[in-house]
Write a protein that holds these residues in place. Structure first.
Motif, PDB file in Angstrom:
ATOM      1  N   THR A  65       0.847  -1.183   0.000  1.00  0.00           N
ATOM      2  CA  THR A  65       0.000   0.000   0.000  1.00  0.00           C
ATOM      3  C   THR A  65       0.889   1.242   0.000  1.00  0.00           C
ATOM      4  N   ASN A  66       0.270   2.415  -0.199  1.00  0.00           N
ATOM      5  CA  ASN A  66       1.067   3.650  -0.225  1.00  0.00           C
ATOM      6  C   ASN A  66       1.709   3.942   1.126  1.00  0.00           C
ATOM      7  N   ALA A  67       1.182   3.361   2.217  1.00  0.00           N
ATOM      8  CA  ALA A  67       1.760   3.591   3.538  1.00  0.00           C
ATOM      9  C   ALA A  67       3.155   2.990   3.660  1.00  0.00           C
ATOM     10  N   PHE A  68       3.497   2.094   2.751  1.00  0.00           N
ATOM     11  CA  PHE A  68       4.798   1.434   2.814  1.00  0.00           C
ATOM     12  C   PHE A  68       5.932   2.384   2.396  1.00  0.00           C
ATOM     13  N   GLY A  69       5.643   3.281   1.469  1.00  0.00           N
ATOM     14  CA  GLY A  69       6.683   4.102   0.856  1.00  0.00           C
ATOM     15  C   GLY A  69       7.555   4.918   1.786  1.00  0.00           C
ATOM     16  N   PRO A  70       6.977   5.636   2.782  1.00  0.00           N
ATOM     17  CA  PRO A  70       7.795   6.519   3.612  1.00  0.00           C
ATOM     18  C   PRO A  70       8.917   5.808   4.368  1.00  0.00           C
ATOM     19  N   GLY A  71       8.823   4.477   4.544  1.00  0.00           N
ATOM     20  CA  GLY A  71       9.884   3.767   5.254  1.00  0.00           C
ATOM     21  C   GLY A  71      11.045   3.358   4.371  1.00  0.00           C
ATOM     22  N   ILE A  72      10.967   3.655   3.081  1.00  0.00           N
ATOM     23  CA  ILE A  72      11.975   3.174   2.145  1.00  0.00           C
ATOM     24  C   ILE A  72      12.970   4.285   1.812  1.00  0.00           C
ATOM     25  N   ASP A  73      14.223   4.005   2.020  1.00  0.00           N
ATOM     26  CA  ASP A  73      15.283   4.935   1.616  1.00  0.00           C
ATOM     27  C   ASP A  73      16.375   4.126   0.928  1.00  0.00           C
ATOM     28  N   LYS A  74      16.011   3.537  -0.195  1.00  0.00           N
ATOM     29  CA  LYS A  74      16.917   2.672  -0.952  1.00  0.00           C
ATOM     30  C   LYS A  74      17.311   3.408  -2.225  1.00  0.00           C
ATOM     31  N   PRO A  75      18.594   3.674  -2.451  1.00  0.00           N
ATOM     32  CA  PRO A  75      18.968   4.569  -3.547  1.00  0.00           C
ATOM     33  C   PRO A  75      18.762   4.003  -4.941  1.00  0.00           C
ATOM     34  N   ASP A  76      18.759   2.675  -5.090  1.00  0.00           N
ATOM     35  CA  ASP A  76      18.773   2.110  -6.440  1.00  0.00           C
ATOM     36  C   ASP A  76      17.458   1.458  -6.847  1.00  0.00           C
ATOM     37  N   ILE A  77      16.320   1.965  -6.348  1.00  0.00           N
ATOM     38  CA  ILE A  77      15.026   1.495  -6.850  1.00  0.00           C
ATOM     39  C   ILE A  77      14.882   1.963  -8.293  1.00  0.00           C
ATOM     40  N   ARG A  78      14.616   1.023  -9.175  1.00  0.00           N
ATOM     41  CA  ARG A  78      14.599   1.333 -10.605  1.00  0.00           C
ATOM     42  C   ARG A  78      13.193   1.526 -11.162  1.00  0.00           C
ATOM     43  N   PHE A  79      12.166   1.106 -10.400  1.00  0.00           N
ATOM     44  CA  PHE A  79      10.829   1.122 -10.982  1.00  0.00           C
ATOM     45  C   PHE A  79       9.790   1.287  -9.887  1.00  0.00           C
ATOM     46  N   VAL A  80       8.876   2.234 -10.060  1.00  0.00           N
ATOM     47  CA  VAL A  80       7.723   2.390  -9.166  1.00  0.00           C
ATOM     48  C   VAL A  80       6.471   2.361 -10.033  1.00  0.00           C
TER      49      VAL A  80
END
Length: 222
Positions: A33-48
Protein backbone atom coordinates in the motif's frame (compact mmCIF):
# COMPACT_ATOMS: atom_id res chain seq x y z
CA UNK A 1 17.65 -16.03 -13.92
CA UNK A 2 17.04 -15.46 -10.24
CA UNK A 3 13.33 -15.99 -9.37
CA UNK A 4 11.38 -12.91 -8.29
CA UNK A 5 9.90 -13.00 -4.79
CA UNK A 6 6.64 -11.10 -4.34
CA UNK A 7 5.94 -9.89 -0.81
CA UNK A 8 2.56 -8.34 0.07
CA UNK A 9 2.91 -6.03 3.06
CA UNK A 10 0.21 -6.63 5.66
CA UNK A 11 2.55 -7.52 8.46
CA UNK A 12 3.54 -6.74 12.05
CA UNK A 13 6.04 -3.89 12.40
CA UNK A 14 8.98 -6.22 13.10
CA UNK A 15 8.31 -8.33 10.01
CA UNK A 16 7.72 -5.22 7.89
CA UNK A 17 11.10 -3.88 8.99
CA UNK A 18 12.75 -7.19 8.08
CA UNK A 19 11.21 -7.11 4.62
CA UNK A 20 12.28 -3.51 4.09
CA UNK A 21 15.83 -4.42 5.02
CA UNK A 22 15.58 -7.34 2.60
CA UNK A 23 15.14 -4.84 -0.23
CA UNK A 24 18.82 -4.03 0.21
CA UNK A 25 19.70 -7.51 -0.97
CA UNK A 26 17.50 -10.49 -1.73
CA UNK A 27 14.02 -9.00 -2.32
CA UNK A 28 13.63 -7.59 -5.82
CA UNK A 29 9.91 -6.69 -5.95
CA UNK A 30 7.54 -5.29 -3.31
CA UNK A 31 3.76 -5.09 -3.59
CA UNK A 32 2.47 -2.70 -0.95
CA UNK A 33 0.00 0.00 0.00
CA UNK A 34 1.07 3.65 -0.22
CA UNK A 35 1.76 3.59 3.54
CA UNK A 36 4.80 1.43 2.81
CA UNK A 37 6.68 4.10 0.86
CA UNK A 38 7.80 6.52 3.61
CA UNK A 39 9.88 3.77 5.25
CA UNK A 40 11.98 3.17 2.14
CA UNK A 41 15.28 4.93 1.62
CA UNK A 42 16.92 2.67 -0.95
CA UNK A 43 18.97 4.57 -3.55
CA UNK A 44 18.77 2.11 -6.44
CA UNK A 45 15.03 1.50 -6.85
CA UNK A 46 14.60 1.33 -10.60
CA UNK A 47 10.83 1.12 -10.98
CA UNK A 48 7.72 2.39 -9.17
CA UNK A 49 4.33 1.30 -10.47
CA UNK A 50 1.11 2.89 -9.21
CA UNK A 51 -1.70 0.42 -9.84
CA UNK A 52 -4.31 2.96 -8.67
CA UNK A 53 -4.45 6.73 -8.42
CA UNK A 54 -2.69 8.19 -5.38
CA UNK A 55 -4.81 10.64 -3.35
CA UNK A 56 -3.07 13.66 -4.91
CA UNK A 57 0.03 15.05 -6.57
CA UNK A 58 1.81 15.59 -3.25
CA UNK A 59 1.48 11.90 -2.42
CA UNK A 60 2.43 10.85 -5.95
CA UNK A 61 5.56 12.98 -5.88
CA UNK A 62 6.65 11.48 -2.55
CA UNK A 63 5.95 7.91 -3.63
CA UNK A 64 7.41 8.14 -7.14
CA UNK A 65 10.37 9.98 -5.62
CA UNK A 66 11.54 6.72 -4.01
CA UNK A 67 12.94 5.72 -7.40
CA UNK A 68 16.29 6.73 -8.84
CA UNK A 69 17.79 8.38 -5.77
CA UNK A 70 21.24 7.29 -6.96
CA UNK A 71 20.88 9.56 -10.00
CA UNK A 72 20.55 6.68 -12.46
CA UNK A 73 17.52 6.49 -14.78
CA UNK A 74 14.39 5.02 -13.16
CA UNK A 75 10.85 4.55 -14.44
CA UNK A 76 7.64 5.61 -12.69
CA UNK A 77 4.39 4.37 -14.22
CA UNK A 78 0.89 5.45 -13.20
CA UNK A 79 -1.97 3.23 -14.40
CA UNK A 80 -5.10 5.35 -14.79
CA UNK A 81 -8.68 4.75 -15.76
CA UNK A 82 -11.59 7.07 -15.12
CA UNK A 83 -13.46 4.55 -12.97
CA UNK A 84 -10.70 4.83 -10.33
CA UNK A 85 -11.64 8.46 -9.81
CA UNK A 86 -15.36 7.66 -9.58
CA UNK A 87 -14.66 4.96 -6.99
CA UNK A 88 -12.61 7.37 -4.87
CA UNK A 89 -15.40 9.97 -5.02
CA UNK A 90 -17.97 7.34 -4.01
CA UNK A 91 -15.90 6.18 -1.05
CA UNK A 92 -15.23 9.74 0.07
CA UNK A 93 -18.93 10.64 -0.05
CA UNK A 94 -19.75 7.87 2.44
CA UNK A 95 -17.42 9.38 5.02
CA UNK A 96 -19.20 12.70 5.56
CA UNK A 97 -20.90 12.92 8.97
CA UNK A 98 -23.71 15.39 9.62
CA UNK A 99 -23.86 17.70 12.64
CA UNK A 100 -26.54 15.38 14.07
CA UNK A 101 -24.23 12.37 13.67
CA UNK A 102 -21.48 14.21 15.54
CA UNK A 103 -23.84 15.40 18.29
CA UNK A 104 -25.16 11.85 18.80
CA UNK A 105 -21.63 10.48 19.16
CA UNK A 106 -20.71 13.22 21.63
CA UNK A 107 -23.79 12.40 23.72
CA UNK A 108 -23.01 8.66 23.69
CA UNK A 109 -19.40 9.23 24.73
CA UNK A 110 -20.40 11.70 27.45
CA UNK A 111 -22.90 9.18 28.83
CA UNK A 112 -20.36 6.34 28.93
CA UNK A 113 -19.29 5.41 32.45
CA UNK A 114 -15.89 4.16 31.32
CA UNK A 115 -13.65 3.86 28.28
CA UNK A 116 -15.36 2.40 25.21
CA UNK A 117 -14.24 0.83 21.96
CA UNK A 118 -15.53 1.76 18.53
CA UNK A 119 -17.96 -1.19 18.53
CA UNK A 120 -19.62 0.23 21.67
CA UNK A 121 -20.08 3.59 19.96
CA UNK A 122 -21.60 1.90 16.90
CA UNK A 123 -24.07 0.05 19.13
CA UNK A 124 -25.15 3.34 20.73
CA UNK A 125 -25.35 5.55 17.62
CA UNK A 126 -26.87 4.68 14.19
CA UNK A 127 -23.89 5.74 12.05
CA UNK A 128 -21.67 3.71 9.74
CA UNK A 129 -18.28 2.51 10.90
CA UNK A 130 -16.58 4.84 8.42
CA UNK A 131 -18.44 7.90 9.74
CA UNK A 132 -17.75 6.88 13.33
CA UNK A 133 -14.02 6.76 12.61
CA UNK A 134 -14.17 10.24 11.05
CA UNK A 135 -16.05 11.60 14.07
CA UNK A 136 -13.55 10.05 16.49
CA UNK A 137 -10.71 11.80 14.65
CA UNK A 138 -12.62 15.10 14.72
CA UNK A 139 -13.17 14.82 18.47
CA UNK A 140 -9.53 13.92 19.05
CA UNK A 141 -8.40 16.95 17.03
CA UNK A 142 -10.76 19.13 19.11
CA UNK A 143 -9.26 17.76 22.36
CA UNK A 144 -12.62 16.29 23.38
CA UNK A 145 -11.48 12.71 23.22
CA UNK A 146 -8.33 10.67 23.61
CA UNK A 147 -7.55 7.19 22.39
CA UNK A 148 -5.40 4.72 24.29
CA UNK A 149 -2.85 2.40 22.72
CA UNK A 150 -5.37 -0.44 22.82
CA UNK A 151 -7.82 1.75 20.84
CA UNK A 152 -10.15 2.54 23.75
CA UNK A 153 -11.94 5.90 23.65
CA UNK A 154 -11.98 8.16 26.70
CA UNK A 155 -13.90 11.44 26.80
CA UNK A 156 -12.00 14.38 28.29
CA UNK A 157 -13.84 15.74 31.32
CA UNK A 158 -15.80 18.92 30.62
CA UNK A 159 -14.94 18.94 26.91
CA UNK A 160 -17.65 16.77 25.34
CA UNK A 161 -20.19 19.42 24.35
CA UNK A 162 -22.85 18.57 21.77
CA UNK A 163 -23.27 22.29 20.98
CA UNK A 164 -19.85 22.10 19.29
CA UNK A 165 -21.20 19.67 16.67
CA UNK A 166 -22.18 22.27 14.00
CA UNK A 167 -18.74 23.90 14.11
CA UNK A 168 -16.99 20.52 13.98
CA UNK A 169 -19.15 19.57 10.99
CA UNK A 170 -18.28 22.83 9.20
CA UNK A 171 -14.57 22.32 9.91
CA UNK A 172 -14.71 18.81 8.49
CA UNK A 173 -16.53 19.92 5.33
CA UNK A 174 -13.98 22.66 4.65
CA UNK A 175 -11.16 20.15 5.01
CA UNK A 176 -13.00 17.56 2.89
CA UNK A 177 -13.52 20.13 0.14
CA UNK A 178 -9.78 20.80 0.04
CA UNK A 179 -9.07 17.07 0.05
CA UNK A 180 -11.43 16.50 -2.87
CA UNK A 181 -9.48 18.98 -4.99
CA UNK A 182 -6.43 16.70 -4.77
CA UNK A 183 -7.95 13.80 -6.78
CA UNK A 184 -8.86 16.31 -9.51
CA UNK A 185 -5.22 17.39 -9.72
CA UNK A 186 -3.85 13.86 -9.96
CA UNK A 187 -6.51 12.98 -12.57
CA UNK A 188 -5.44 16.01 -14.61
CA UNK A 189 -1.82 14.88 -14.31
CA UNK A 190 -2.78 11.41 -15.58
CA UNK A 191 -4.77 12.73 -18.56
CA UNK A 192 -2.70 15.74 -19.60
CA UNK A 193 -0.68 16.02 -22.79
CA UNK A 194 1.68 18.58 -21.18
CA UNK A 195 5.16 17.67 -19.98
CA UNK A 196 4.62 15.85 -16.69
CA UNK A 197 7.62 17.45 -14.99
CA UNK A 198 6.25 20.87 -15.94
CA UNK A 199 2.89 19.98 -14.34
CA UNK A 200 4.63 18.85 -11.13
CA UNK A 201 6.84 21.93 -10.90
CA UNK A 202 3.87 24.25 -11.39
CA UNK A 203 1.86 22.35 -8.77
CA UNK A 204 4.59 23.06 -6.21
CA UNK A 205 4.99 26.69 -7.39
CA UNK A 206 8.60 25.92 -8.28
CA UNK A 207 10.03 28.69 -10.55
CA UNK A 208 11.15 27.16 -13.85
CA UNK A 209 11.56 27.81 -17.57
CA UNK A 210 10.82 24.21 -18.55
CA UNK A 211 8.56 23.55 -21.52
CA UNK A 212 9.58 19.96 -22.28
CA UNK A 213 11.74 17.76 -20.04
CA UNK A 214 12.49 15.32 -22.86
CA UNK A 215 12.09 12.28 -20.59
CA UNK A 216 8.40 11.76 -19.73
CA UNK A 217 6.00 9.87 -21.99
CA UNK A 218 4.35 13.07 -23.25
CA UNK A 219 7.71 14.51 -24.31
CA UNK A 220 8.90 11.25 -25.91
CA UNK A 221 5.56 10.55 -27.64
CA UNK A 222 3.83 13.93 -28.06
Amino acid sequence: NKPIELVVIDLPASERHRQQEGMRGDIRVMVATNAFGPGIDKPDIRFVLHYQLPPGLNAYYQEAGRAGRDGVTARCTLIYQHSDQRLRQFLQAGRDPSADDIAACIEALAAAQSAVVLADLLNAVPVTRTKAKVIVELLKDAAMLRQTRDRRLIGIAGRLDRDAAPQLCATYRERAQRDRAEPERIAFYARTGFCRWKVLLEHFDDPHELDRCGHCDNCLLP
